[in-house]
Design a protein around this motif. Structure first.
Motif, PDB file in Angstrom:
ATOM      1  N   LYS A  49       0.739  -1.219   0.085  1.00 18.77           N
ATOM      2  CA  LYS A  49       0.033   0.157  -0.100  1.00 18.77           C
ATOM      3  C   LYS A  49       0.877   1.427  -0.044  1.00 18.77           C
ATOM      4  O   LYS A  49       0.670   2.147  -0.607  1.00 18.77           O
ATOM      5  CB  LYS A  49      -0.856  -0.094   1.224  1.00 18.77           C
ATOM      6  N   THR A  50       1.934   1.146   0.728  1.00 19.30           N
ATOM      7  CA  THR A  50       2.785   2.511   0.866  1.00 19.30           C
ATOM      8  C   THR A  50       3.462   2.650  -0.444  1.00 19.30           C
ATOM      9  O   THR A  50       3.625   3.593  -0.956  1.00 19.30           O
ATOM     10  CB  THR A  50       3.800   2.245   1.952  1.00 19.30           C
ATOM     11  N   LEU A  51       4.028   1.640  -0.818  1.00 16.48           N
ATOM     12  CA  LEU A  51       4.909   1.590  -1.948  1.00 16.48           C
ATOM     13  C   LEU A  51       3.950   2.332  -3.101  1.00 16.48           C
ATOM     14  O   LEU A  51       4.209   3.003  -3.889  1.00 16.48           O
ATOM     15  CB  LEU A  51       5.361   0.432  -2.506  1.00 16.48           C
ATOM     16  N   THR A  52       2.875   1.602  -3.239  1.00 18.44           N
ATOM     17  CA  THR A  52       1.811   2.071  -4.399  1.00 18.44           C
ATOM     18  C   THR A  52       1.409   3.681  -4.366  1.00 18.44           C
ATOM     19  O   THR A  52       1.376   4.427  -5.138  1.00 18.44           O
ATOM     20  CB  THR A  52       0.427   1.435  -4.147  1.00 18.44           C
ATOM     21  N   GLN A  53       1.386   4.105  -2.978  1.00 21.59           N
ATOM     22  CA  GLN A  53       0.958   5.591  -2.647  1.00 21.59           C
ATOM     23  C   GLN A  53       2.326   6.286  -3.108  1.00 21.59           C
ATOM     24  O   GLN A  53       2.074   7.240  -3.632  1.00 21.59           O
ATOM     25  CB  GLN A  53       0.666   5.428  -0.996  1.00 21.59           C
ATOM     26  N   GLN A  54       3.522   5.913  -2.761  1.00 20.33           N
ATOM     27  CA  GLN A  54       4.518   6.849  -2.914  1.00 20.33           C
ATOM     28  C   GLN A  54       4.893   6.824  -4.431  1.00 20.33           C
ATOM     29  O   GLN A  54       5.127   7.949  -5.054  1.00 20.33           O
ATOM     30  CB  GLN A  54       5.627   6.126  -2.222  1.00 20.33           C
ATOM     31  N   LEU A  55       4.695   5.725  -5.154  1.00 27.64           N
ATOM     32  CA  LEU A  55       4.648   5.874  -6.618  1.00 27.64           C
ATOM     33  C   LEU A  55       3.698   6.749  -7.295  1.00 27.64           C
ATOM     34  O   LEU A  55       4.174   7.337  -8.265  1.00 27.64           O
ATOM     35  CB  LEU A  55       4.689   4.306  -7.244  1.00 27.64           C
ATOM     36  N   ARG A  56       2.444   6.439  -6.779  1.00 30.69           N
ATOM     37  CA  ARG A  56       1.299   7.573  -7.284  1.00 30.69           C
ATOM     38  C   ARG A  56       1.793   8.894  -7.321  1.00 30.69           C
ATOM     39  O   ARG A  56       1.517   9.744  -7.882  1.00 30.69           O
ATOM     40  CB  ARG A  56       0.251   7.209  -6.450  1.00 30.69           C
ATOM     41  N   GLU A  57       2.215   9.424  -5.913  1.00 31.05           N
ATOM     42  CA  GLU A  57       2.669  10.701  -5.747  1.00 31.05           C
ATOM     43  C   GLU A  57       3.629  11.130  -6.650  1.00 31.05           C
ATOM     44  O   GLU A  57       3.723  12.314  -7.178  1.00 31.05           O
ATOM     45  CB  GLU A  57       3.009  10.698  -4.250  1.00 31.05           C
ATOM     46  N   MET A  58       4.755  10.301  -7.020  1.00 34.95           N
ATOM     47  CA  MET A  58       5.849  10.486  -7.775  1.00 34.95           C
ATOM     48  C   MET A  58       5.203  10.695  -9.369  1.00 34.95           C
ATOM     49  O   MET A  58       5.771  11.585  -9.971  1.00 34.95           O
ATOM     50  CB  MET A  58       6.979   9.586  -7.623  1.00 34.95           C
ATOM     51  N   GLU A  59       4.303  10.018  -9.649  1.00 42.21           N
ATOM     52  CA  GLU A  59       3.959   9.818 -10.766  1.00 42.21           C
ATOM     53  C   GLU A  59       2.930  11.307 -11.163  1.00 42.21           C
ATOM     54  O   GLU A  59       3.080  11.977 -11.974  1.00 42.21           O
ATOM     55  CB  GLU A  59       2.773   8.901 -10.985  1.00 42.21           C
ATOM     56  N   GLU A  60       2.175  11.629  -9.919  1.00 46.59           N
ATOM     57  CA  GLU A  60       1.449  12.965  -9.789  1.00 46.59           C
ATOM     58  C   GLU A  60       2.298  14.149 -10.067  1.00 46.59           C
ATOM     59  O   GLU A  60       2.201  15.287 -10.583  1.00 46.59           O
ATOM     60  CB  GLU A  60       0.699  12.965  -8.620  1.00 46.59           C
ATOM     61  N   ASP A  61       3.672  14.042  -9.658  1.00 47.45           N
ATOM     62  CA  ASP A  61       4.605  15.022  -9.625  1.00 47.45           C
ATOM     63  C   ASP A  61       5.244  15.071 -10.722  1.00 47.45           C
ATOM     64  O   ASP A  61       6.178  15.994 -11.328  1.00 47.45           O
ATOM     65  CB  ASP A  61       5.563  15.067  -8.227  1.00 47.45           C
ATOM     66  N   GLY A  62       5.071  13.861 -11.744  1.00 47.29           N
ATOM     67  CA  GLY A  62       5.748  13.819 -12.994  1.00 47.29           C
ATOM     68  C   GLY A  62       7.289  13.386 -13.030  1.00 47.29           C
ATOM     69  O   GLY A  62       7.906  13.726 -14.123  1.00 47.29           O
ATOM     70  N   VAL A  63       7.610  12.848 -11.909  1.00 47.87           N
ATOM     71  CA  VAL A  63       8.982  12.361 -11.853  1.00 47.87           C
ATOM     72  C   VAL A  63       9.014  11.057 -12.150  1.00 47.87           C
ATOM     73  O   VAL A  63      10.147  10.471 -12.666  1.00 47.87           O
ATOM     74  CB  VAL A  63       9.588  12.711 -10.430  1.00 47.87           C
ATOM     75  N   VAL A  64       7.853  10.047 -12.352  1.00 43.89           N
ATOM     76  CA  VAL A  64       7.791   8.705 -12.669  1.00 43.89           C
ATOM     77  C   VAL A  64       6.885   8.469 -13.656  1.00 43.89           C
ATOM     78  O   VAL A  64       5.654   9.292 -13.648  1.00 43.89           O
ATOM     79  CB  VAL A  64       7.585   7.968 -11.297  1.00 43.89           C
ATOM     80  N   ILE A  65       7.004   7.642 -14.466  1.00 43.54           N
ATOM     81  CA  ILE A  65       6.127   7.241 -15.561  1.00 43.54           C
ATOM     82  C   ILE A  65       5.813   5.712 -15.025  1.00 43.54           C
ATOM     83  O   ILE A  65       6.637   4.767 -14.935  1.00 43.54           O
ATOM     84  CB  ILE A  65       6.840   7.282 -17.171  1.00 43.54           C
ATOM     85  N   ARG A  66       4.638   5.597 -15.191  1.00 40.04           N
ATOM     86  CA  ARG A  66       3.736   4.321 -15.061  1.00 40.04           C
ATOM     87  C   ARG A  66       3.310   3.680 -16.412  1.00 40.04           C
ATOM     88  O   ARG A  66       2.523   4.536 -17.072  1.00 40.04           O
ATOM     89  CB  ARG A  66       2.576   4.538 -13.962  1.00 40.04           C
ATOM     90  N   LYS A  67       3.850   2.614 -16.921  1.00 38.51           N
ATOM     91  CA  LYS A  67       3.635   2.122 -18.080  1.00 38.51           C
ATOM     92  C   LYS A  67       2.625   0.696 -17.810  1.00 38.51           C
ATOM     93  O   LYS A  67       3.183  -0.055 -17.280  1.00 38.51           O
ATOM     94  CB  LYS A  67       4.534   1.810 -19.058  1.00 38.51           C
ATOM     95  N   VAL A  68       1.528   0.482 -18.229  1.00 44.10           N
ATOM     96  CA  VAL A  68       0.734  -0.675 -18.173  1.00 44.10           C
ATOM     97  C   VAL A  68       0.539  -1.338 -19.507  1.00 44.10           C
ATOM     98  O   VAL A  68       0.244  -0.656 -20.142  1.00 44.10           O
ATOM     99  CB  VAL A  68      -0.679  -0.290 -17.441  1.00 44.10           C
ATOM    100  N   TYR A  69       1.132  -2.702 -19.499  1.00 44.66           N
ATOM    101  CA  TYR A  69       0.956  -3.436 -20.660  1.00 44.66           C
ATOM    102  C   TYR A  69      -0.555  -4.240 -20.670  1.00 44.66           C
ATOM    103  O   TYR A  69      -0.834  -4.727 -19.585  1.00 44.66           O
ATOM    104  CB  TYR A  69       1.953  -4.382 -20.697  1.00 44.66           C
ATOM    105  N   PRO A  70      -1.368  -4.178 -21.681  1.00 50.43           N
ATOM    106  CA  PRO A  70      -2.562  -4.927 -21.758  1.00 50.43           C
ATOM    107  C   PRO A  70      -2.250  -6.537 -21.880  1.00 50.43           C
ATOM    108  O   PRO A  70      -2.267  -7.106 -23.070  1.00 50.43           O
ATOM    109  CB  PRO A  70      -3.155  -4.223 -22.853  1.00 50.43           C
ATOM    110  N   GLN A  71      -1.973  -7.206 -20.876  1.00 51.67           N
ATOM    111  CA  GLN A  71      -1.791  -8.815 -20.834  1.00 51.67           C
ATOM    112  C   GLN A  71      -2.298  -8.940 -19.500  1.00 51.67           C
ATOM    113  O   GLN A  71      -2.533  -8.550 -18.563  1.00 51.67           O
ATOM    114  CB  GLN A  71      -0.285  -8.783 -21.063  1.00 51.67           C
ATOM    115  N   VAL A  72      -2.437 -10.573 -19.571  1.00 52.29           N
ATOM    116  CA  VAL A  72      -2.853 -11.181 -18.172  1.00 52.29           C
ATOM    117  C   VAL A  72      -1.789 -12.051 -17.828  1.00 52.29           C
ATOM    118  O   VAL A  72      -1.497 -12.852 -18.763  1.00 52.29           O
ATOM    119  CB  VAL A  72      -4.220 -11.985 -18.434  1.00 52.29           C
ATOM    120  N   PRO A  73      -1.166 -12.118 -16.620  1.00 56.01           N
ATOM    121  CA  PRO A  73      -1.585 -11.177 -15.614  1.00 56.01           C
ATOM    122  C   PRO A  73      -1.010  -9.575 -15.923  1.00 56.01           C
ATOM    123  O   PRO A  73      -0.182  -9.617 -16.867  1.00 56.01           O
ATOM    124  CB  PRO A  73      -0.626 -11.618 -14.455  1.00 56.01           C
TER     125      PRO A  73
END
Length: 115
Positions: A49-73
């Motif tokens: 939970k904390t790692l997700t929250q910190q990554l989201r904050e960094m993404e919102e600040d524009g310093v991290v890019i989150r790339k989601v690949y459309p696959q399973v899993p």
């Protein structure tokens, strides 16, 4: 009248990098892309939970890019953005200063009179 709120650029900068795990996340993402699980294994004491929250904050600040690949899993990768890479010299300077401060602090403690 109330007090005037002043803009402090140092405070704005510190808000982006403050957080118990953000410096560690930043270090692991410098120069490489990591999947969420890799970050979690590299930081075993942080909760999911904390790692997700910190990554989201960094993404919102524009310093991290989150790339989601459309696959399973689902496959999700994190990397520093070009803007985030501008923090590399800042974090490097902070690290160097922290090392000097740590040595200075330890030396001061070692030289305290026994009480």
């Amino acid at each position: 009248m109330g007090e005037e709120i002043r803009y402090c650029p140092v405070e704005k900068a510190l808000a982006v990098i403050s957080g118990k795990w953000k410096p560690y996340i930043f270090r692991y993402l410098t120069g490489q892309t990591k999947r969420f699980g890799e970050l979690q294994r590299a930081l075993p004491h942080v909760t999911r939970k904390t790692l997700t929250q910190q990554l989201r904050e960094m993404e919102e600040d524009g310093v991290v890019i989150r790339k989601v690949y459309p696959q399973v899993p689902p496959k999700v990768e994190y990397s520093l953005s070009d803007y985030g890479k501008t923090l590399i010299p800042v974090m490097s300077s902070l690290s160097s200063w922290g090392q000097v401060h740590s040595k200075r602090d330890n030396h001061a403690r070692d030289n305290q009179p026994d009480g």
